[in-house]
Design a protein around this motif. Structure first.
Motif, PDB file in Angstrom:
ATOM      1  N   GLU A 228      27.678 -41.415 111.857  1.00  0.00           N
ATOM      2  CA  GLU A 228      26.456 -41.620 111.082  1.00  0.00           C
ATOM      3  C   GLU A 228      26.105 -43.103 111.175  1.00  0.00           C
ATOM      4  N   ASP A 229      24.924 -43.391 111.719  1.00  0.00           N
ATOM      5  CA  ASP A 229      24.516 -44.773 111.966  1.00  0.00           C
ATOM      6  C   ASP A 229      23.437 -45.236 111.000  1.00  0.00           C
ATOM      7  N   GLU A 230      23.474 -46.508 110.670  1.00  0.00           N
ATOM      8  CA  GLU A 230      22.402 -47.166 109.942  1.00  0.00           C
ATOM      9  C   GLU A 230      22.126 -48.500 110.632  1.00  0.00           C
ATOM     10  N   ILE A 231      20.852 -48.850 110.781  1.00  0.00           N
ATOM     11  CA  ILE A 231      20.482 -50.112 111.407  1.00  0.00           C
ATOM     12  C   ILE A 231      19.520 -50.851 110.491  1.00  0.00           C
ATOM     13  N   THR A 232      19.851 -52.095 110.203  1.00  0.00           N
ATOM     14  CA  THR A 232      18.959 -52.951 109.426  1.00  0.00           C
ATOM     15  C   THR A 232      18.748 -54.245 110.207  1.00  0.00           C
ATOM     16  N   VAL A 233      17.657 -54.938 109.906  1.00  0.00           N
ATOM     17  CA  VAL A 233      17.364 -56.224 110.538  1.00  0.00           C
ATOM     18  C   VAL A 233      17.133 -57.244 109.426  1.00  0.00           C
ATOM     19  N   ARG A 234      17.770 -58.385 109.546  1.00  0.00           N
ATOM     20  CA  ARG A 234      17.671 -59.414 108.504  1.00  0.00           C
ATOM     21  C   ARG A 234      17.979 -60.767 109.126  1.00  0.00           C
ATOM     22  N   MET A 235      17.834 -61.806 108.327  1.00  0.00           N
ATOM     23  CA  MET A 235      18.270 -63.129 108.747  1.00  0.00           C
ATOM     24  C   MET A 235      19.777 -63.248 108.515  1.00  0.00           C
ATOM     25  N   PRO A 236      20.473 -64.035 109.333  1.00  0.00           N
ATOM     26  CA  PRO A 236      21.931 -64.127 109.213  1.00  0.00           C
ATOM     27  C   PRO A 236      22.374 -64.931 108.006  1.00  0.00           C
ATOM     28  N   THR A 237      23.592 -64.664 107.568  1.00  0.00           N
ATOM     29  CA  THR A 237      24.203 -65.496 106.544  1.00  0.00           C
ATOM     30  C   THR A 237      24.673 -66.801 107.181  1.00  0.00           C
ATOM     31  N   ARG A 238      25.036 -67.744 106.347  1.00  0.00           N
ATOM     32  CA  ARG A 238      25.522 -69.033 106.875  1.00  0.00           C
ATOM     33  C   ARG A 238      26.784 -68.827 107.703  1.00  0.00           C
ATOM     34  N   ALA A 239      27.686 -67.975 107.227  1.00  0.00           N
ATOM     35  CA  ALA A 239      28.928 -67.734 107.965  1.00  0.00           C
ATOM     36  C   ALA A 239      28.637 -67.105 109.319  1.00  0.00           C
ATOM     37  N   GLU A 240      27.701 -66.153 109.373  1.00  0.00           N
ATOM     38  CA  GLU A 240      27.331 -65.517 110.637  1.00  0.00           C
ATOM     39  C   GLU A 240      26.707 -66.522 111.591  1.00  0.00           C
ATOM     40  N   THR A 241      25.862 -67.401 111.049  1.00  0.00           N
ATOM     41  CA  THR A 241      25.225 -68.429 111.873  1.00  0.00           C
ATOM     42  C   THR A 241      26.270 -69.323 112.528  1.00  0.00           C
ATOM     43  N   GLU A 242      27.292 -69.693 111.760  1.00  0.00           N
ATOM     44  CA  GLU A 242      28.329 -70.574 112.294  1.00  0.00           C
ATOM     45  C   GLU A 242      29.206 -69.854 113.316  1.00  0.00           C
ATOM     46  N   LYS A 243      29.617 -68.634 113.030  1.00  0.00           N
ATOM     47  CA  LYS A 243      30.489 -67.900 113.955  1.00  0.00           C
ATOM     48  C   LYS A 243      29.793 -67.584 115.271  1.00  0.00           C
ATOM     49  N   LEU A 244      28.485 -67.322 115.212  1.00  0.00           N
ATOM     50  CA  LEU A 244      27.742 -66.925 116.403  1.00  0.00           C
ATOM     51  C   LEU A 244      26.970 -68.079 117.031  1.00  0.00           C
ATOM     52  N   SER A 245      27.096 -69.281 116.460  1.00  0.00           N
ATOM     53  CA  SER A 245      26.373 -70.453 116.968  1.00  0.00           C
ATOM     54  C   SER A 245      24.881 -70.151 117.126  1.00  0.00           C
ATOM     55  N   LEU A 246      24.274 -69.623 116.065  1.00  0.00           N
ATOM     56  CA  LEU A 246      22.887 -69.186 116.142  1.00  0.00           C
ATOM     57  C   LEU A 246      21.920 -70.339 115.941  1.00  0.00           C
ATOM     58  N   PRO A 247      20.914 -70.474 116.821  1.00  0.00           N
ATOM     59  CA  PRO A 247      19.835 -71.429 116.561  1.00  0.00           C
ATOM     60  C   PRO A 247      19.011 -70.969 115.365  1.00  0.00           C
ATOM     61  N   SER A 248      18.176 -71.862 114.864  1.00  0.00           N
ATOM     62  CA  SER A 248      17.310 -71.519 113.732  1.00  0.00           C
ATOM     63  C   SER A 248      16.396 -70.357 114.087  1.00  0.00           C
ATOM     64  N   ALA A 249      15.990 -69.623 113.062  1.00  0.00           N
ATOM     65  CA  ALA A 249      15.009 -68.539 113.190  1.00  0.00           C
ATOM     66  C   ALA A 249      15.468 -67.437 114.133  1.00  0.00           C
ATOM     67  N   THR A 250      16.769 -67.106 114.091  1.00  0.00           N
ATOM     68  CA  THR A 250      17.289 -66.007 114.908  1.00  0.00           C
ATOM     69  C   THR A 250      17.686 -64.852 114.002  1.00  0.00           C
ATOM     70  N   PRO A 251      16.905 -63.778 113.956  1.00  0.00           N
ATOM     71  CA  PRO A 251      17.287 -62.632 113.139  1.00  0.00           C
ATOM     72  C   PRO A 251      18.431 -61.865 113.785  1.00  0.00           C
ATOM     73  N   VAL A 252      19.110 -61.064 112.989  1.00  0.00           N
ATOM     74  CA  VAL A 252      20.199 -60.233 113.510  1.00  0.00           C
ATOM     75  C   VAL A 252      19.934 -58.774 113.139  1.00  0.00           C
ATOM     76  N   ALA A 253      20.383 -57.890 114.021  1.00  0.00           N
ATOM     77  CA  ALA A 253      20.424 -56.467 113.695  1.00  0.00           C
ATOM     78  C   ALA A 253      21.828 -56.145 113.212  1.00  0.00           C
ATOM     79  N   VAL A 254      21.921 -55.359 112.165  1.00  0.00           N
ATOM     80  CA  VAL A 254      23.222 -54.963 111.625  1.00  0.00           C
ATOM     81  C   VAL A 254      23.368 -53.460 111.821  1.00  0.00           C
TER      82      VAL A 254
END
Length: 288
Positions: A228-254
């Motif tokens: 059973e799948d669920e997909i959401t799209v949001r802005m990353p948390t600070r921890a996610e930004t640091e772990k993934l080395s995300l530039p500004s304004a990069t949304p993530v799919a969860v």
């Protein structure tokens, strides 16, 4: 006060108005028209000009833009106007700001393409020659996969507890946290939660890549027969930004996937965080 039509003014006349009133009517270096009655903010026009250079390849990925001072001179604009233009391009994901080093054209990562119609299918799980299924798919595309794995035992978050039908106050989960890396770049986070009593003493407790034909759960007698799948799209948390080395304004799919056995008992919840700038998701859906 009456003003002459612009086409009736000579260049010296325009220069005199600019000097006297502080109104810029033509910026030759930027080839941008501005005036007292313009509707488009000036920083939009500067951003448009820089965006065009990026899109045409005149400014290449990784290339440093001119300094703020140089842009102020080039566009005959205030420093604040230049900063607003750069912020606009940063918000669009076209440039990134290096700490104390100016602005750079954002480097584009090659997208990882996923066919979720067959993701974690038993047929694919039969081969574990390249590690788990994620690593196998990455390797098949000619790229280099690697995972950083941490394992812990802890109480599940409320949403995970609900999906696993666990009491978050009294029952525990084994959590496998993975940073998934492709060609040296962090591409995704994947956290899997298992009821502790089901996987106690199994390879899922090991803080390393583990794989088995048919999948680790199946190898210990816990066969997932549906997801059973669920997909959401949001802005990353600070921890996610640091772990993934995300530039500004990069949304993530969860992507949240809950796996069930033949008795409809939930066996696992996997939550994958996928940056929007480096993933393509495909589905093959029957129209029956």
């Amino acid at each position: 006060m009456l003003y002459q039509q612009p086409d009736a003014l000579s260049l010296p006349g325009i220069t005199a108005i600019v000097k006297h009133y502080g109104v810029c009517c033509w910026n030759k270096s930027a080839n941008l028209e501005v005036g007292m009655g313009e509707q488009t903010p000036r920083y939009h026009r500067i951003a448009d000009d820089l965006r065009g250079q990026i899109e045409r390849g005149e400014l290449e990925p990784g290339q440093q833009l001119k300094t703020e001072f140089e842009l102020v001179e080039q566009y005959a604009a205030s420093r604040n106007t230049v900063r607003l233009a750069l912020r606009r391009l940063t918000d669009e994901g076209l440039i990134i700001a290096g700490q104390g080093r100016g602005s750079f054209v954002r480097r584009r990562l090659t997208p990882a393409v996923w066919d979720w119609s067959v993701l974690e299918s038993r047929e694919r799980h039969q081969s574990a020659s390249n590690g788990d299924q994620w690593a196998s798919i990455v390797a098949e595309s000619g790229r280099q996969p690697r995972q950083e794995v941490q394992v812990s035992i802890r109480r599940p978050p409320a949403d995970v507890a609900q999906k696993l039908r666990l009491d978050p106050e009294t029952e525990l989960t084994v959590v496998r946290e993975r940073v998934r890396i492709v060609d040296q770049d962090p591409y995704a986070l994947a956290d899997s939660y298992f009821p502790e009593e089901l996987v106690r003493g199994t390879p899922l407790m090991l803080p390393e890549d583990v794989a088995a034909p048919g999948g680790i759960l199946a190898s210990i007698g816990l066969v997932q027969v549906r997801y059973e799948d669920e997909i959401t799209v949001r802005m990353p948390t600070r921890a996610e930004t640091e772990k993934l080395s995300l530039p500004s304004a990069t949304p993530v799919a969860v992507h949240s996937r809950t796996g069930y056995d033949k008795d409809d008992r939930p066996l696992r919840v996997m939550i994958t965080v996928l940056p929007g700038d480096r993933h393509v998701i495909r589905y093959d859906v029957a129209a029956d």
